[in-house]
Design a protein around this motif. Structure first.
Motif, PDB file in Angstrom:
ATOM      1  N   THR A  79       0.848  -1.194   0.000  1.00 13.89           N
ATOM      2  CA  THR A  79       0.000   0.000   0.000  1.00 13.89           C
ATOM      3  C   THR A  79       0.885   1.245   0.000  1.00 13.89           C
ATOM      4  O   THR A  79       2.096   1.170   0.284  1.00 13.89           O
ATOM      5  N   GLN A  80       0.285   2.386  -0.283  1.00 13.36           N
ATOM      6  CA  GLN A  80       1.038   3.641  -0.261  1.00 13.36           C
ATOM      7  C   GLN A  80       1.617   3.899   1.123  1.00 13.36           C
ATOM      8  O   GLN A  80       2.757   4.379   1.252  1.00 13.36           O
ATOM      9  N   LEU A 310      16.174   6.041  22.433  1.00 14.29           N
ATOM     10  CA  LEU A 310      14.736   6.299  22.534  1.00 14.29           C
ATOM     11  C   LEU A 310      14.330   7.403  21.566  1.00 14.29           C
ATOM     12  O   LEU A 310      13.310   7.295  20.867  1.00 14.29           O
ATOM     13  N   CYS A 311      15.121   8.462  21.509  1.00 19.50           N
ATOM     14  CA  CYS A 311      14.833   9.566  20.583  1.00 19.50           C
ATOM     15  C   CYS A 311      14.892   9.097  19.130  1.00 19.50           C
ATOM     16  O   CYS A 311      14.050   9.480  18.313  1.00 19.50           O
ATOM     17  N   ASP A 312      15.896   8.266  18.799  1.00 19.33           N
ATOM     18  CA  ASP A 312      16.036   7.786  17.419  1.00 19.33           C
ATOM     19  C   ASP A 312      14.848   6.914  17.017  1.00 19.33           C
ATOM     20  O   ASP A 312      14.374   6.958  15.879  1.00 19.33           O
ATOM     21  N   THR A 313      14.367   6.103  17.945  1.00 18.09           N
ATOM     22  CA  THR A 313      13.204   5.265  17.644  1.00 18.09           C
ATOM     23  C   THR A 313      11.949   6.124  17.488  1.00 18.09           C
ATOM     24  O   THR A 313      11.143   5.925  16.575  1.00 18.09           O
ATOM     25  N   LEU A 314      11.795   7.112  18.383  1.00 18.69           N
ATOM     26  CA  LEU A 314      10.639   8.005  18.287  1.00 18.69           C
ATOM     27  C   LEU A 314      10.656   8.808  16.993  1.00 18.69           C
ATOM     28  O   LEU A 314       9.606   9.085  16.404  1.00 18.69           O
ATOM     29  N   LEU A 315      11.847   9.184  16.567  1.00 19.97           N
ATOM     30  CA  LEU A 315      11.983   9.970  15.340  1.00 19.97           C
ATOM     31  C   LEU A 315      11.324   9.253  14.165  1.00 19.97           C
ATOM     32  O   LEU A 315      10.771   9.887  13.270  1.00 19.97           O
ATOM     33  N   MET A 316      11.374   7.929  14.154  1.00 23.62           N
ATOM     34  CA  MET A 316      10.697   7.157  13.112  1.00 23.62           C
ATOM     35  C   MET A 316       9.210   7.000  13.426  1.00 23.62           C
ATOM     36  O   MET A 316       8.347   7.197  12.565  1.00 23.62           O
ATOM     37  N   ASP A 317       8.911   6.643  14.674  1.00 24.71           N
ATOM     38  CA  ASP A 317       7.551   6.238  15.024  1.00 24.71           C
ATOM     39  C   ASP A 317       6.529   7.362  14.956  1.00 24.71           C
ATOM     40  O   ASP A 317       5.325   7.096  14.912  1.00 24.71           O
ATOM     41  N   ILE A 318       6.975   8.628  15.001  1.00 23.15           N
ATOM     42  CA  ILE A 318       6.006   9.732  15.010  1.00 23.15           C
ATOM     43  C   ILE A 318       5.789  10.318  13.621  1.00 23.15           C
ATOM     44  O   ILE A 318       5.066  11.299  13.469  1.00 23.15           O
ATOM     45  N   GLN A 319       6.399   9.725  12.603  1.00 27.26           N
ATOM     46  CA  GLN A 319       6.220  10.281  11.272  1.00 27.26           C
ATOM     47  C   GLN A 319       4.909   9.789  10.657  1.00 27.26           C
ATOM     48  O   GLN A 319       4.316   8.814  11.098  1.00 27.26           O
ATOM     49  N   GLN A 320       4.494  10.528   9.618  1.00 32.47           N
ATOM     50  CA  GLN A 320       3.138  10.406   9.096  1.00 32.47           C
ATOM     51  C   GLN A 320       2.705   8.969   8.779  1.00 32.47           C
ATOM     52  O   GLN A 320       1.665   8.513   9.235  1.00 32.47           O
ATOM     53  N   ALA A 321       3.495   8.265   7.997  1.00 26.22           N
ATOM     54  CA  ALA A 321       3.086   6.916   7.586  1.00 26.22           C
ATOM     55  C   ALA A 321       3.109   5.950   8.763  1.00 26.22           C
ATOM     56  O   ALA A 321       2.235   5.080   8.874  1.00 26.22           O
ATOM     57  N   HIS A 322       4.100   6.082   9.639  1.00 21.36           N
ATOM     58  CA  HIS A 322       4.144   5.219  10.827  1.00 21.36           C
ATOM     59  C   HIS A 322       2.898   5.435  11.689  1.00 21.36           C
ATOM     60  O   HIS A 322       2.341   4.481  12.241  1.00 21.36           O
ATOM     61  N   LEU A 323       2.464   6.690  11.826  1.00 21.50           N
ATOM     62  CA  LEU A 323       1.268   6.976  12.628  1.00 21.50           C
ATOM     63  C   LEU A 323       0.037   6.337  11.999  1.00 21.50           C
ATOM     64  O   LEU A 323      -0.801   5.766  12.707  1.00 21.50           O
ATOM     65  N   LEU A 325      -0.036   3.772  10.013  1.00 20.62           N
ATOM     66  CA  LEU A 325       0.077   2.321  10.159  1.00 20.62           C
ATOM     67  C   LEU A 325      -0.316   1.910  11.585  1.00 20.62           C
ATOM     68  O   LEU A 325      -1.026   0.926  11.799  1.00 20.62           O
ATOM     69  N   HIS A 326       0.125   2.703  12.554  1.00 20.66           N
ATOM     70  CA  HIS A 326      -0.184   2.447  13.964  1.00 20.66           C
ATOM     71  C   HIS A 326      -1.694   2.519  14.206  1.00 20.66           C
ATOM     72  O   HIS A 326      -2.273   1.684  14.915  1.00 20.66           O
ATOM     73  N   ALA A 327      -2.343   3.516  13.581  1.00 20.04           N
ATOM     74  CA  ALA A 327      -3.781   3.711  13.779  1.00 20.04           C
ATOM     75  C   ALA A 327      -4.618   2.755  12.941  1.00 20.04           C
ATOM     76  O   ALA A 327      -5.794   2.512  13.249  1.00 20.04           O
ATOM     77  N   GLY A 328      -4.020   2.231  11.872  1.00 18.26           N
ATOM     78  CA  GLY A 328      -4.756   1.313  11.011  1.00 18.26           C
ATOM     79  C   GLY A 328      -5.747   1.990  10.101  1.00 18.26           C
ATOM     80  O   GLY A 328      -6.648   1.346   9.556  1.00 18.26           O
ATOM     81  N   THR A 329      -5.631   3.300   9.932  1.00 20.21           N
ATOM     82  CA  THR A 329      -6.541   4.033   9.070  1.00 20.21           C
ATOM     83  C   THR A 329      -5.891   5.330   8.603  1.00 20.21           C
ATOM     84  O   THR A 329      -4.883   5.753   9.171  1.00 20.21           O
ATOM     85  N   ARG A 330      -6.469   5.943   7.585  1.00 24.57           N
ATOM     86  CA  ARG A 330      -5.975   7.231   7.109  1.00 24.57           C
ATOM     87  C   ARG A 330      -6.337   8.296   8.140  1.00 24.57           C
ATOM     88  O   ARG A 330      -7.468   8.328   8.633  1.00 24.57           O
ATOM     89  N   LEU A 331      -5.394   9.159   8.467  1.00 25.72           N
ATOM     90  CA  LEU A 331      -5.606  10.139   9.532  1.00 25.72           C
ATOM     91  C   LEU A 331      -5.603  11.557   8.975  1.00 25.72           C
ATOM     92  O   LEU A 331      -4.833  11.870   8.071  1.00 25.72           O
ATOM     93  N   SER A 332      -6.444  12.395   9.551  1.00 26.42           N
ATOM     94  CA  SER A 332      -6.413  13.820   9.227  1.00 26.42           C
ATOM     95  C   SER A 332      -5.185  14.434   9.890  1.00 26.42           C
ATOM     96  O   SER A 332      -4.624  13.863  10.846  1.00 26.42           O
ATOM     97  N   PRO A 333      -4.742  15.607   9.412  1.00 27.12           N
ATOM     98  CA  PRO A 333      -3.575  16.243  10.049  1.00 27.12           C
ATOM     99  C   PRO A 333      -3.758  16.433  11.554  1.00 27.12           C
ATOM    100  O   PRO A 333      -2.825  16.213  12.338  1.00 27.12           O
ATOM    101  N   GLU A 334      -4.972  16.833  11.992  1.00 28.54           N
ATOM    102  CA  GLU A 334      -5.195  17.041  13.432  1.00 28.54           C
ATOM    103  C   GLU A 334      -5.117  15.722  14.199  1.00 28.54           C
ATOM    104  O   GLU A 334      -4.557  15.669  15.302  1.00 28.54           O
ATOM    105  N   SER A 335      -5.644  14.653  13.600  1.00 26.97           N
ATOM    106  CA  SER A 335      -5.568  13.342  14.263  1.00 26.97           C
ATOM    107  C   SER A 335      -4.118  12.885  14.383  1.00 26.97           C
ATOM    108  O   SER A 335      -3.714  12.312  15.403  1.00 26.97           O
TER     109      SER A 335
END
Length: 376
Positions: A79-80, A310-323, A325-335
């Protein structure tokens, strides 16, 4: 073969490398470009040509001992969001993510090796290691390249070297780069002159995701620009020397800041800690820049061991696609901003306040053993 969910569940080796705790150099990366002799290069290849080269390349790569149980997928099957996650982890390029049928990615379990098939060239192979380990990364990738060359005939000219799609990769096909975290030079307004000096000696400086991207989180990529007329070991030796010097300038800048204005440094780190620990909405750019200050606090010994990783891992985990993927759905910018803040609060919950860490400490405490490893 490894599933995508398994791949993204684990941080890459470079995010947990112990060297990152003491060094301004986050990662070292070596990339080699190769093409099959007798086959149209990807830019000229028709759909059938791309399928043919993929059918030759993919089994050869999957059969390498280093790629045992690797992740291997055609990009058209992802997927994208999944492709963007691989970009955010620096495992494929943005250009590769834009391709579909006829292109693929093979990624080693620890994410230390990744190979793009039918990107700009038939093969773009990379090795990524934590800290300043360009020579080690090259040796590992050279071994992998040699194994492949036993089975595949690459396009090679005795006078020019390896033939590539872009003339800038002709010859060795080698790009060596390092990702540096340079908050000390930014805070002391020395970053401009240092990067200008790097450019003047023929090296390229880029942002977090390579060419055409901006520098976020005080992270800069420095790489070689020429691949022709110079041996691989000479390119790496020259880059290694420059990276060490830049890292030394960064360490000197940090020490000078702590000597001249420790209150300013502690204020910025304290504000970053406060916002990241308590914010309920936070945009990506702000989060990356604040994480940079937290990472600096980890380097300075203001926060306990493990904070940099911890910072290096967070640097990846908080980016748009990771978020997403984490949520399992397309998210609005505010979400995205809300979930990013939730992750920050949760993951930083056990990190103690930096209050009183700087005042009352002598210089050796502020620069623990290993903290000066990059000084030139």
């Amino acid at each position: 073969m490894m599933r995508f969910s398994t791949l993204v569940r684990h941080p890459a080796d470079w995010m947990t490398g112990v060297q990152a705790e003491a060094s301004a150099v986050v990662t070292s990366r070596i990339r080699l470009a190769r093409n099959l002799r007798g086959h149209p290069f990807p830019g000229w290849a028709k759909k059938g040509d791309r399928a043919e080269t993929l059918a030759i390349l993919r089994p050869a790569i999957e059969g390498l001992p280093a790629m045992k149980d690797a992740f291997s997928r055609e990009l058209g099957d992802l997927t994208q969001v999944q492709k963007q996650v691989l970009v955010e982890r620096h495992l494929i390029s943005r250009e590769h993510a834009a391709k579909g049928e006829g292109s693929a990615a093979v990624i080693e379990r620890r994410q230390s090796f990744s190979i793009m098939l039918n990107e700009e060239d038939h093969l773009r192979m990379q090795a990524i290691h934590p800290g300043l380990r360009l020579k080690e990364a090259y040796r590992a990738l050279d071994d992998l390249d040699s194994e492949l060359e036993k089975e595949l005939e690459f396009a090679f000219d005795p006078g020019l070297g390896y033939l590539t799609t872009c003339p800038t990769n002709l010859g060795t096909g080698l790009r060596a780069s390092a990702m540096l975290h340079l908050p000390g030079l930014v805070l002391s307004d020395q970053i401009g002159p240092v990067l200008q000096a790097v450019n003047k000696i023929g090296l390229a400086v880029r942002g977090l995701y390579g060419e055409g991207t901006e520098s976020l989180g005080n992270l800069y990529q420095i790489s070689n620009q020429s691949t022709l007329g110079e041996r691989e070991d000479a390119i790496i030796e020259r880059l290694d020397r420059v990276i060490s010097q830049v890292a030394g300038h960064e360490q000197n800048a940090r020490e000078k800041l702590m000597e001249d204005d420790p209150g300013m440094v502690s204020d910025k780190i304290g504000r970053a800690y406060g916002i990241l620990r308590h914010a309920h909405l936070i945009e990506s750019k702000e989060a990356l820049n604040l994480l940079s200050l937290l990472r600096l606090g980890g380097n300075l010994g203001i926060f306990p061991a493990g904070t940099v990783n911890l910072c290096d891992t967070l640097l990846m985990d908080i980016q748009q696609a990771h978020l997403q993927l984490h949520a399992g759905t397309r998210l609005s910018p505010e979400s995205r901003d809300r979930i990013r803040a939730e992750i920050m609060r949760s993951r930083l919950q056990s990190l103690q306040s930096p209050d009183n860490h700087i005042e009352g400490k002598d210089e050796n405490d502020r620069f623990p053993e290993g903290g000066n490893q990059d000084k030139a």
